[in-house]
Write a protein that holds these residues in place. Structure first.
Motif, PDB file in Angstrom:
ATOM      1  N   LYS A 304       0.781  -1.284  -0.133  1.00 27.98           N
ATOM      2  CA  LYS A 304       0.245  -0.079  -0.019  1.00 27.98           C
ATOM      3  C   LYS A 304       0.877   1.099  -0.207  1.00 27.98           C
ATOM      4  N   PRO A 305       0.276   2.314  -0.314  1.00 29.11           N
ATOM      5  CA  PRO A 305       1.232   3.454  -0.162  1.00 29.11           C
ATOM      6  C   PRO A 305       1.469   3.878   0.971  1.00 29.11           C
ATOM      7  N   THR A 306       2.516   4.436   1.464  1.00 29.12           N
ATOM      8  CA  THR A 306       2.996   4.636   2.747  1.00 29.12           C
ATOM      9  C   THR A 306       2.058   5.575   3.388  1.00 29.12           C
ATOM     10  N   PRO A 307       1.433   5.120   4.444  1.00 29.77           N
ATOM     11  CA  PRO A 307       0.627   6.249   4.982  1.00 29.77           C
ATOM     12  C   PRO A 307       1.072   7.693   5.645  1.00 29.77           C
ATOM     13  N   SER A 308       2.320   7.865   5.851  1.00 27.57           N
ATOM     14  CA  SER A 308       3.072   9.012   6.354  1.00 27.57           C
ATOM     15  C   SER A 308       3.032   9.754   5.181  1.00 27.57           C
ATOM     16  N   ILE A 309       2.187  11.058   5.364  1.00 24.36           N
ATOM     17  CA  ILE A 309       1.948  11.870   4.449  1.00 24.36           C
ATOM     18  C   ILE A 309       2.182  13.385   5.032  1.00 24.36           C
ATOM     19  N   ALA A 310       2.524  14.335   4.095  1.00 25.09           N
ATOM     20  CA  ALA A 310       2.479  15.717   4.747  1.00 25.09           C
ATOM     21  C   ALA A 310       1.353  16.334   4.413  1.00 25.09           C
ATOM     22  N   LYS A 311       0.470  15.701   3.605  1.00 27.57           N
ATOM     23  CA  LYS A 311      -0.917  16.462   3.426  1.00 27.57           C
ATOM     24  C   LYS A 311      -1.499  16.607   4.662  1.00 27.57           C
ATOM     25  N   GLN A 312      -2.570  17.560   4.907  1.00 23.38           N
ATOM     26  CA  GLN A 312      -3.347  17.507   6.147  1.00 23.38           C
ATOM     27  C   GLN A 312      -4.281  16.429   6.135  1.00 23.38           C
ATOM     28  N   GLN A 313      -4.550  15.764   7.282  1.00 23.62           N
ATOM     29  CA  GLN A 313      -5.539  14.830   7.505  1.00 23.62           C
ATOM     30  C   GLN A 313      -6.350  15.057   8.741  1.00 23.62           C
ATOM     31  N   ASN A 314      -7.307  14.606   8.896  1.00 21.58           N
ATOM     32  CA  ASN A 314      -8.208  14.491  10.131  1.00 21.58           C
ATOM     33  C   ASN A 314      -7.775  13.324  10.929  1.00 21.58           C
ATOM     34  N   SER A 315      -7.940  13.379  12.289  1.00 19.46           N
ATOM     35  CA  SER A 315      -7.349  12.161  13.021  1.00 19.46           C
ATOM     36  C   SER A 315      -8.023  12.647  14.613  1.00 19.46           C
ATOM     37  N   ILE A 316      -7.363  11.796  15.407  1.00 21.23           N
ATOM     38  CA  ILE A 316      -7.625  12.020  16.889  1.00 21.23           C
ATOM     39  C   ILE A 316      -6.784  12.027  17.539  1.00 21.23           C
ATOM     40  N   ASN A 317      -6.842  12.990  19.052  1.00 22.20           N
ATOM     41  CA  ASN A 317      -6.065  12.757  20.022  1.00 22.20           C
ATOM     42  C   ASN A 317      -6.526  11.547  21.001  1.00 22.20           C
ATOM     43  N   PHE A 318      -5.753  10.615  20.904  1.00 25.90           N
ATOM     44  CA  PHE A 318      -6.110   9.565  21.809  1.00 25.90           C
ATOM     45  C   PHE A 318      -6.112   9.613  23.376  1.00 25.90           C
ATOM     46  N   LYS A 319      -5.428  10.631  23.642  1.00 22.77           N
ATOM     47  CA  LYS A 319      -5.479  10.986  25.259  1.00 22.77           C
ATOM     48  C   LYS A 319      -6.459  11.631  25.738  1.00 22.77           C
ATOM     49  N   THR A 320      -6.892  12.901  24.845  1.00 21.57           N
ATOM     50  CA  THR A 320      -8.053  13.569  25.141  1.00 21.57           C
ATOM     51  C   THR A 320      -9.362  13.275  24.374  1.00 21.57           C
ATOM     52  N   ASN A 321      -9.018  12.318  23.611  1.00 23.77           N
ATOM     53  CA  ASN A 321     -10.549  11.887  22.841  1.00 23.77           C
ATOM     54  C   ASN A 321     -11.136  12.849  22.136  1.00 23.77           C
ATOM     55  N   GLU A 322     -10.218  13.730  21.466  1.00 21.67           N
ATOM     56  CA  GLU A 322     -10.929  14.708  20.480  1.00 21.67           C
ATOM     57  C   GLU A 322     -10.497  14.683  19.187  1.00 21.67           C
ATOM     58  N   ASN A 323     -11.371  14.894  18.281  1.00 23.87           N
ATOM     59  CA  ASN A 323     -11.027  15.059  16.671  1.00 23.87           C
ATOM     60  C   ASN A 323      -9.886  15.910  16.447  1.00 23.87           C
ATOM     61  N   VAL A 324      -9.000  15.722  15.800  1.00 23.87           N
ATOM     62  CA  VAL A 324      -7.905  16.842  15.481  1.00 23.87           C
ATOM     63  C   VAL A 324      -7.564  17.008  13.939  1.00 23.87           C
ATOM     64  N   HIS A 325      -7.006  18.172  13.585  1.00 30.85           N
ATOM     65  CA  HIS A 325      -6.466  17.999  12.371  1.00 30.85           C
ATOM     66  C   HIS A 325      -4.867  17.713  12.405  1.00 30.85           C
ATOM     67  N   LEU A 326      -4.401  17.193  11.582  1.00 27.48           N
ATOM     68  CA  LEU A 326      -2.940  16.544  11.503  1.00 27.48           C
ATOM     69  C   LEU A 326      -2.220  16.862  10.395  1.00 27.48           C
ATOM     70  N   GLU A 327      -1.149  17.354  10.534  1.00 27.70           N
ATOM     71  CA  GLU A 327       0.001  17.533   9.487  1.00 27.70           C
ATOM     72  C   GLU A 327       1.366  16.655   9.846  1.00 27.70           C
ATOM     73  N   ILE A 328       1.563  15.576   9.162  1.00 24.41           N
ATOM     74  CA  ILE A 328       2.805  14.821   9.428  1.00 24.41           C
ATOM     75  C   ILE A 328       3.995  15.379   8.916  1.00 24.41           C
ATOM     76  N   ASN A 329       4.990  16.066  10.010  1.00 23.59           N
ATOM     77  CA  ASN A 329       6.221  16.498   9.565  1.00 23.59           C
ATOM     78  C   ASN A 329       7.341  15.547   9.677  1.00 23.59           C
ATOM     79  N   GLY A 330       8.203  15.746   9.604  1.00 25.19           N
ATOM     80  CA  GLY A 330       9.467  14.639   9.604  1.00 25.19           C
ATOM     81  C   GLY A 330       9.821  14.385   8.048  1.00 25.19           C
ATOM     82  N   ARG A 331      10.547  13.153   8.238  1.00 24.23           N
ATOM     83  CA  ARG A 331      11.089  12.689   6.753  1.00 24.23           C
ATOM     84  C   ARG A 331      10.302  11.291   6.406  1.00 24.23           C
TER      85      ARG A 331
END
Lengths: 374, 374, 374, 374
Positions: A304-331
């Motif tokens: 499958k295409p590698t899931p780590s992408i720099a595009k903004q995605q929706n997700s959750i914070n699993f400590k606070t149980n909230e929906n969040v937006h996410l941009e994966i930085n890094g390499r």
């Protein structure tokens, strides 16, 4: 058995992407093998990220044999193979500490490990852990080679771009295998290379990633190896291959193509050619009833295409149980399929050596590869 | 491990198609389970050949618990489950004694067992050995059910005819699972049934056989089960599923459909819905990094057309090393896919119970299913 | 792995003392072995209760091969061996349903199985389950024999009465092994037989039971078998031997005699005799660093007196949690040691075949025992 | 499984005495454990050679966690534990390269590994490999402790000098365990210490070595753990304990003392005391039918005198096949029993954690030891 695979020729894996080091313990290695470090390092090189089509994390990936090798030859004791991590940028992951990257193990790991997993760079789930697998695999590949068994994996499809497939003619196929094992970008038809690289590069520029299909072929396996039912060669290989992170499907021989065929169209008829038993076609990929029949083992895996992408995605914070937006930085890798091919080869070679030892004993390899030290 | 599968909840298989009996030893069964014999026998019934679309070999398939059950409940000791063979026509196979049926295990077995395998009816390689697997699987399915985990498999495609797929809506999907488990011919859209049966029947009349695709869905698996890398849920399930004779491919979730997609198109974004972590899509089939994430586990397997056909074929005599013509007499299935679905369910259920015991212990099931005997 | 032992040559055990039948599945048997049923039945006979010195439960103990044998030879597929139970007196155990017999598994089983264990006659814990082990062991013994490896176990001590020990002279030892394997009451010095039998008989009349020490010797094991550390030959054998109910201790070679010796007194010096490497003494029982060195493997096991006695004892009712008095009715052995010797032989032979296959492959045995069927 | 032990809580061992490093991979560690490094290092200290009664090879034995620990707590991923070798004097072994030290693995290894083993300092067979076992064991001991399970091993006999044994009174026994775990030379009666040390020292001066007996006791094991027959607690513990080099015998509870007792003398009668099920005596060492009954697990192991002595011995050169005289130079232990006690504790703790996870799941330990990270 968790992080150990194999029965008699076993690999135990450890390490995290941003920990001190990663590695494997390879046990059951026949004694007296002079490890071909050049071939091993070449495999490591193939796996390494290169150019703009891979992650910019550059690791030396120096393979250190902590044990099991003495005077340049294997001792028969376990080989602990360690690769130090050196180029971690752990701060890239601070913001991801509590966020589940889509299609990544973060959330599943949070539940499984009760919040104590090493979240940096995917931790123990990272593709980085395939590096020592490749080192172990190189030893397995060398063992097979000494028994006349060779294998290769090429990029049969990258996104929409296809390569040719392995020839049904075994002489031709052998040439393809040898050629693939000598080129950096594993294609039978090297003319497709530029287009594929451009496709990956474009995905990167789009902050996205692509996947594809790998085709693997093993030549020279003796007939009569494997077990009926639970430990069929297909079961063993698929178990091994699905341990590679991004693999989501596997098909042997004609595979999903069997779905709309009649038996009369796809049965592999046997014949004697030059005194040797062969089949006219090889839709069953050299495996009948789970046992090898001497024909080439062939399978395709989808990566499958590698899931780590720099595009903004929706997700959750699993400590606070909230929906969040996410941009994966890094390499990250805009594609891993061209690197994954040696990982597949490695897992398959490790599995086949194990199956062969089960049948012929470790003495078969030991006697095959050396004379008693003189 | 040869004819044993599983770590803590294990199945050991024995028997040959034309031997006295076939069976399994199921070990690691939580004590105190009142086996739902009605459900078990229903599964056996589904697996049985029926009508003209299956083999004319009719076996009683009476399931006998030789051990492990006392006063109607499991004791915690191994259950030996035996099914007597009764309707062998072994003489049908005399002519095949030295001939390798195309795409069958005959030749591979000849090499592996040095000529001593039981060649009658496929011997230990026969699909008949799936009968006790289904009995064992019924117990696994019952154990899962008591923990709120349900599963079903339907014929997603038979030759060129397709069924609908499992709904991404979990409520709808649950209804589909329940429905499928109550019908003889496993289809979501029962309107396709006649056409499929006609297709099989036509193949039979053509002395041929057909295959297709099965789709399986598991609902209710808790998150955090499975292991990274070597013992991923995909590795475990694929190992189990490829032990079913005719399976030649498996894909999880989007599977081979990943090949030409961008990550941004197929990543499964997490969200909190009613306080529960879910993903918006489920292309990864409820598995991230090899670990369950709580979403439905979904996969497709391709089942090749049964290789035993009455049409004349070419082959070899492996005793005389001569090319021969071959007509397979005897009783054969023009399709097994509609019967295989309970075998897939069984292997998957057995595998998942094992994974759950590894995580929660056998006490989890034991406490879940009963009070101390009163 | 619960009720399965071995890696490549495995035994899976099932059954309860008063259930329908007991049995094992023996997997990994080399194909083509013509099972020596006479030898097998002789082993079964040795294990059988006889006369007044054993239980009065008399079972036919007819060994039925449900699978894995075809035309009188092993097929290479699993052998399911079943022995029907016929002479249960289950009502003897009604009064014991809630009472923990001292030194028996009853209470431990109650906790483990939550009250659902089959309590009749010890259920799955019964010594009766050793019957099919002996049948499986006979096959292992036959396999060893074909490779020049022989073994025997004798009653080295019964209560206070001692037998001679195996000679350190290998020729003499071989004679002892052969002799023991031909006599009903396994003694090197048959003159002790009457005294021992009288001792057992007296215990019976006292409503009591006696134990003792077994000595086992294996001749002909090739050097270089076993693994360092975790899978030492001592580890493997002790694992197997402690699976026999009444065994509570094992010592290899000099064993506990090492405790007050200096190394210079007990080290086994090597020497070349007739071109062959041997040791002058064999205090280490043919095992150095966990690996065989080619000398005889020798060990002693202590067999506790059978806990089921007719004398009144104190105990508890584990349902009501009350202290109670207990008299065990039913049929019991005043000694099992003279019967247990074939069980020890069986477990050891099974273990050694497994170790040998790990080293030499199943082909070693297969090629050793037969030509390709003609 | 060669150099891996355990089912769910596994240790994989690697390294050679004079290689770069030795180590283990410990897999199946519950996540979130804050490793008690002080306790771990104390165990390492106990194992270390000290004074004149041990080898003069002094290693730092610094324990490095290469993986599996993050922010001071276990992640749930495999812990690779490495200890560098630093004080090798490999030239001491040049003269031994072709000579089989009596009672050592040299010759067996030569055959097994075809002459390619690392002969320096015993290579992979060296007692040095127990160092990382002790580190892994410390983690297992910590896990047990958090569940109220404690254990200790003391020198019950050294050569002719005996210590007291563990008390049958559990309160008293607990005190003994705690005391032993706090003293350097593990004796219940510390008054025997000087005499024992003098005995070892005298052996050293005589260029000789001594052995003895260790007694181990485990308090607090819940009832119902273990398996009948093949995976009895005795089988599991003995398998683990015999993996320690010099162990040549083990007995549980009364052990070899059972040999001349009547059942009525040695049966362990149950009784209810303060609402708790106990046995009046504990000759069976807390194990009935292979399963724990809640009473203390007690066993003794005999540790042979270390075979490496400076005295001249006879032996062979296995390359030239000649008889030779041999003087072992280098640094050796005149006794290892006082150091081995923590190795025994470690192997037992590792085994019991594995058995407990099989029963209660990894979640039992995980929930027991921590709250979700805050």
């Amino acid at each position: 058995m968790k992080n150990t695979i194999g029965n008699l020729f076993t690999v135990t894996q450890f390490g995290e992407s941003h920990g001190e080091a990663i590695g494997v313990v390879l046990d059951g290695v026949p004694a007296g093998l002079e490890i071909d470090m050049e071939a091993l390092n070449y495999q490591m090189y193939i796996r390494k990220p290169k150019g703009t089509i891979s992650t910019q994390r550059h690791e030396a990936d120096e393979v250190r044999f902590v044990s099991g090798v003495f005077n340049g030859k294997t001792t028969g004791s376990p080989c602990c193979i360690i690769i130090e991590n050196g180029a971690q940028h752990s701060k890239d992951y601070e913001s991801l500490k509590e966020v589940a990257r889509p299609s990544h193990a973060d959330y599943a790991a949070e539940v499984k490990y009760n919040g104590f997993q090493d979240y940096r760079g995917g931790g123990h789930f990272s593709g980085r852990l395939t590096a020592p697998i490749v080192a172990a695999g190189a030893i397995a590949i060398q063992l097979l080679k000494q028994k006349g068994i060779v294998l290769a994996t090429h990029v049969a499809q990258l996104h929409h771009i296809t390569d040719e497939l392995f020839s049904d003619n075994q002489d031709e196929c052998l040439k393809q295998i040898n050629m693939i094992n000598e080129v950096e970008f594993a294609l039978i038809n090297q003319d497709r290379k530029e287009e594929m690289i451009a496709c990956i590069d474009q995905a990167r520029m789009n902050l996205d990633a692509v996947g594809g299909i790998l085709e693997t072929c093993v030549l020279g396996m003796p007939a009569g190896v494997g077990e009926p039912n639970f430990d069929s060669i297909e079961s063993r290989i698929s178990h091994a291959v699905f341990s590679v992170g991004a693999v989501k499907g596997i098909e042997f021989g004609l595979g999903f193509g069997f779905k709309d065929k009649y038996s009369s169209e796809v049965n592999d008829e046997f014949e004697i050619v030059n005194g040797k038993v062969v089949t006219k076609t090889n839709n069953n990929a050299g495996i009948n009833g789970g046992i090898t029949n001497g024909m080439p083992i062939k399978f395709k895996t989808v990566v499958k295409p590698t899931p780590s992408i720099a595009k903004q995605q929706n997700s959750i914070n699993f400590k606070t149980n909230e929906n969040v937006h996410l941009e994966i930085n890094g390499r990250h890798d805009p594609a891993i399929i061209h690197r994954a091919r040696v990982v597949i080869d490695s897992m398959v070679a490790i599995t086949l050596v194990d199956c062969l030892i089960e049948r012929f004993g470790i003495t078969w390899f030991q006697e095959g590869i050396q004379c008693k030290e003189d």
